[in-house]
Motif scaffolding. Structure first.
Motif, PDB file in Angstrom:
ATOM      1  N   UNK A  58      -9.832 -12.580 -16.477  1.00  0.00           N
ATOM      2  CA  UNK A  58      -9.112 -13.505 -15.612  1.00  0.00           C
ATOM      3  C   UNK A  58      -7.712 -12.949 -15.402  1.00  0.00           C
ATOM      4  N   UNK A  59      -7.467 -12.428 -14.215  1.00  0.00           N
ATOM      5  CA  UNK A  59      -6.159 -11.853 -13.917  1.00  0.00           C
ATOM      6  C   UNK A  59      -5.741 -12.258 -12.512  1.00  0.00           C
ATOM      7  N   UNK A  60      -4.483 -12.627 -12.382  1.00  0.00           N
ATOM      8  CA  UNK A  60      -3.954 -12.976 -11.060  1.00  0.00           C
ATOM      9  C   UNK A  60      -3.790 -11.742 -10.189  1.00  0.00           C
ATOM     10  N   UNK A  61      -3.366 -10.639 -10.783  1.00  0.00           N
ATOM     11  CA  UNK A  61      -3.132  -9.407 -10.038  1.00  0.00           C
ATOM     12  C   UNK A  61      -3.762  -8.245 -10.794  1.00  0.00           C
ATOM     13  N   UNK A  62      -4.620  -7.511 -10.109  1.00  0.00           N
ATOM     14  CA  UNK A  62      -5.313  -6.353 -10.693  1.00  0.00           C
ATOM     15  C   UNK A  62      -4.763  -5.083 -10.055  1.00  0.00           C
ATOM     16  N   UNK A  63      -4.305  -4.159 -10.902  1.00  0.00           N
ATOM     17  CA  UNK A  63      -3.661  -2.942 -10.415  1.00  0.00           C
ATOM     18  C   UNK A  63      -4.389  -1.716 -10.944  1.00  0.00           C
ATOM     19  N   UNK A  64      -4.527  -0.702 -10.082  1.00  0.00           N
ATOM     20  CA  UNK A  64      -5.129   0.569 -10.497  1.00  0.00           C
ATOM     21  C   UNK A  64      -4.455   1.707  -9.766  1.00  0.00           C
ATOM     22  N   UNK A  65      -4.635   2.876 -10.291  1.00  0.00           N
ATOM     23  CA  UNK A  65      -4.168   4.100  -9.648  1.00  0.00           C
ATOM     24  C   UNK A  65      -5.375   4.762  -9.006  1.00  0.00           C
ATOM     25  N   UNK A  66      -5.229   5.138  -7.750  1.00  0.00           N
ATOM     26  CA  UNK A  66      -6.309   5.744  -6.991  1.00  0.00           C
ATOM     27  C   UNK A  66      -5.897   7.163  -6.607  1.00  0.00           C
ATOM     28  N   UNK A  67      -6.807   8.100  -6.842  1.00  0.00           N
ATOM     29  CA  UNK A  67      -6.582   9.500  -6.469  1.00  0.00           C
ATOM     30  C   UNK A  67      -6.999   9.678  -5.009  1.00  0.00           C
ATOM     31  N   UNK A  68      -6.039   9.935  -4.135  1.00  0.00           N
ATOM     32  CA  UNK A  68      -6.333  10.036  -2.704  1.00  0.00           C
ATOM     33  C   UNK A  68      -7.174  11.254  -2.351  1.00  0.00           C
ATOM     34  N   UNK A  69      -7.285  12.212  -3.247  1.00  0.00           N
ATOM     35  CA  UNK A  69      -8.099  13.397  -2.969  1.00  0.00           C
ATOM     36  C   UNK A  69      -9.568  13.184  -3.341  1.00  0.00           C
ATOM     37  N   UNK A  70      -9.887  12.035  -3.965  1.00  0.00           N
ATOM     38  CA  UNK A  70     -11.248  11.749  -4.410  1.00  0.00           C
ATOM     39  C   UNK A  70     -11.823  10.604  -3.584  1.00  0.00           C
ATOM     40  N   UNK A  71     -12.802  10.904  -2.738  1.00  0.00           N
ATOM     41  CA  UNK A  71     -13.397   9.910  -1.838  1.00  0.00           C
ATOM     42  C   UNK A  71     -13.990   8.729  -2.603  1.00  0.00           C
ATOM     43  N   UNK A  72     -14.687   8.995  -3.708  1.00  0.00           N
ATOM     44  CA  UNK A  72     -15.307   7.916  -4.485  1.00  0.00           C
ATOM     45  C   UNK A  72     -14.246   6.995  -5.084  1.00  0.00           C
ATOM     46  N   UNK A  73     -13.109   7.565  -5.452  1.00  0.00           N
ATOM     47  CA  UNK A  73     -12.010   6.788  -5.997  1.00  0.00           C
ATOM     48  C   UNK A  73     -11.482   5.788  -4.974  1.00  0.00           C
ATOM     49  N   UNK A  74     -11.440   6.180  -3.726  1.00  0.00           N
ATOM     50  CA  UNK A  74     -10.930   5.312  -2.668  1.00  0.00           C
ATOM     51  C   UNK A  74     -11.814   4.090  -2.448  1.00  0.00           C
ATOM     52  N   UNK A  75     -13.073   4.157  -2.840  1.00  0.00           N
ATOM     53  CA  UNK A  75     -13.999   3.032  -2.678  1.00  0.00           C
ATOM     54  C   UNK A  75     -13.762   1.920  -3.695  1.00  0.00           C
ATOM     55  N   UNK A  76     -12.844   2.097  -4.621  1.00  0.00           N
ATOM     56  CA  UNK A  76     -12.551   1.092  -5.640  1.00  0.00           C
ATOM     57  C   UNK A  76     -11.616   0.011  -5.114  1.00  0.00           C
ATOM     58  N   UNK A  77     -11.207   0.122  -3.869  1.00  0.00           N
ATOM     59  CA  UNK A  77     -10.202  -0.761  -3.303  1.00  0.00           C
ATOM     60  C   UNK A  77     -10.547  -2.228  -3.307  1.00  0.00           C
ATOM     61  N   UNK A  78     -11.815  -2.577  -3.242  1.00  0.00           N
ATOM     62  CA  UNK A  78     -12.159  -3.995  -3.212  1.00  0.00           C
ATOM     63  C   UNK A  78     -12.239  -4.614  -4.608  1.00  0.00           C
ATOM     64  N   UNK A  79     -11.991  -3.838  -5.631  1.00  0.00           N
ATOM     65  CA  UNK A  79     -11.955  -4.350  -7.000  1.00  0.00           C
ATOM     66  C   UNK A  79     -10.528  -4.725  -7.381  1.00  0.00           C
ATOM     67  N   UNK A  80      -9.580  -3.955  -6.891  1.00  0.00           N
ATOM     68  CA  UNK A  80      -8.179  -4.113  -7.270  1.00  0.00           C
ATOM     69  C   UNK A  80      -7.374  -4.741  -6.133  1.00  0.00           C
ATOM     70  N   UNK A  81      -6.342  -5.487  -6.504  1.00  0.00           N
ATOM     71  CA  UNK A  81      -5.474  -6.130  -5.526  1.00  0.00           C
ATOM     72  C   UNK A  81      -4.349  -5.201  -5.085  1.00  0.00           C
ATOM     73  N   UNK A  82      -3.919  -4.347  -5.978  1.00  0.00           N
ATOM     74  CA  UNK A  82      -2.855  -3.399  -5.674  1.00  0.00           C
ATOM     75  C   UNK A  82      -3.285  -2.026  -6.185  1.00  0.00           C
ATOM     76  N   UNK A  83      -3.209  -1.038  -5.301  1.00  0.00           N
ATOM     77  CA  UNK A  83      -3.579   0.324  -5.691  1.00  0.00           C
ATOM     78  C   UNK A  83      -2.381   1.233  -5.469  1.00  0.00           C
TER      79      UNK A  83
END
Length: 185
Positions: free
Chosen positions: A135-160
């Motif tokens: 249970x978290x109000x804000x979910x944050x992650x670091x995304x590697x822009x050079x990795x296509x699969x990493x970019x697909x994580x966007x709908x899990x996190x609120x701030x990347x």
């Protein structure tokens, strides 16, 4: 073959958890009281950065809970002294699908966090699963822009926080604090 089956099962779990409604909320870092942090046990430098971050946040009267995954081939050569840290060991605490056993991380996922920071390299099932489960109000992650699969994580996190290349833990945590410090009070 097993990895292929595991990946399909993992994607289904994440998809099912994504469909559950939740309320997102972003606050200034000064207003945040409870912080959760997910990490992978790695080298001592990253832990020292995380530990320093914990101590700074606790010095500001914030509660910080931490959960980490120690993979089977990773040897822990330093001491983790933070009392509110849970370490999951891949062989004992993780099931076939890569899901942490409930009794090990239940206390973490049942807490309410104003901010949840995933420091695992994305995509990472352990980090994504715990993020979706907690249970978290804000979910944050670091995304590697050079990795296509990493970019697909966007709908899990609120701030990347987007970067290219390997994770620099100190830079990443500083960016989280800097971005949240400019949010309107």
């Amino acid at each position: 073959m097993f990895e292929f089956v595991k990946n399909i099962g993992r994607k289904r779990m994440i998809k099912q958890m994504k469909s559950e409604p939740r309320e997102k909320k972003i606050e200034n870092i000064e207003q945040i009281k409870n912080i959760g942090l997910i990490f992978r046990v790695a080298d001592e430098y990253d832990w020292n950065v995380i530990y320093h971050f914990i101590k700074v946040m606790e010095g500001q009267k914030k509660n910080v809970s931490v959960v980490g995954l120690q993979e089977a081939d990773t040897e822990l050569t330093y001491i983790i002294t933070h009392s509110n840290t849970i370490i999951c060991h891949e062989k004992e605490d993780i099931n076939f699908w890569g899901v942490p056993k409930d009794e090990k991380v239940n206390s973490f996922t049942q807490q309410h966090f104003d901010l949840l920071i995933d420091t695992t390299e994305q995509p990472d099932f352990f980090g994504q699963y715990l993020t979706m489960k907690s249970e978290a109000d804000l979910r944050v992650a670091r995304i590697d822009t050079s990795d296509e699969e990493s970019l697909n994580s966007g709908d899990i996190y609120d701030m990347m926080i987007r970067n290219e290349g390997p994770l620099d833990m100190k830079e990443y945590l500083n960016n989280v604090i800097n971005y949240l410090s400019v949010v309107q009070k």
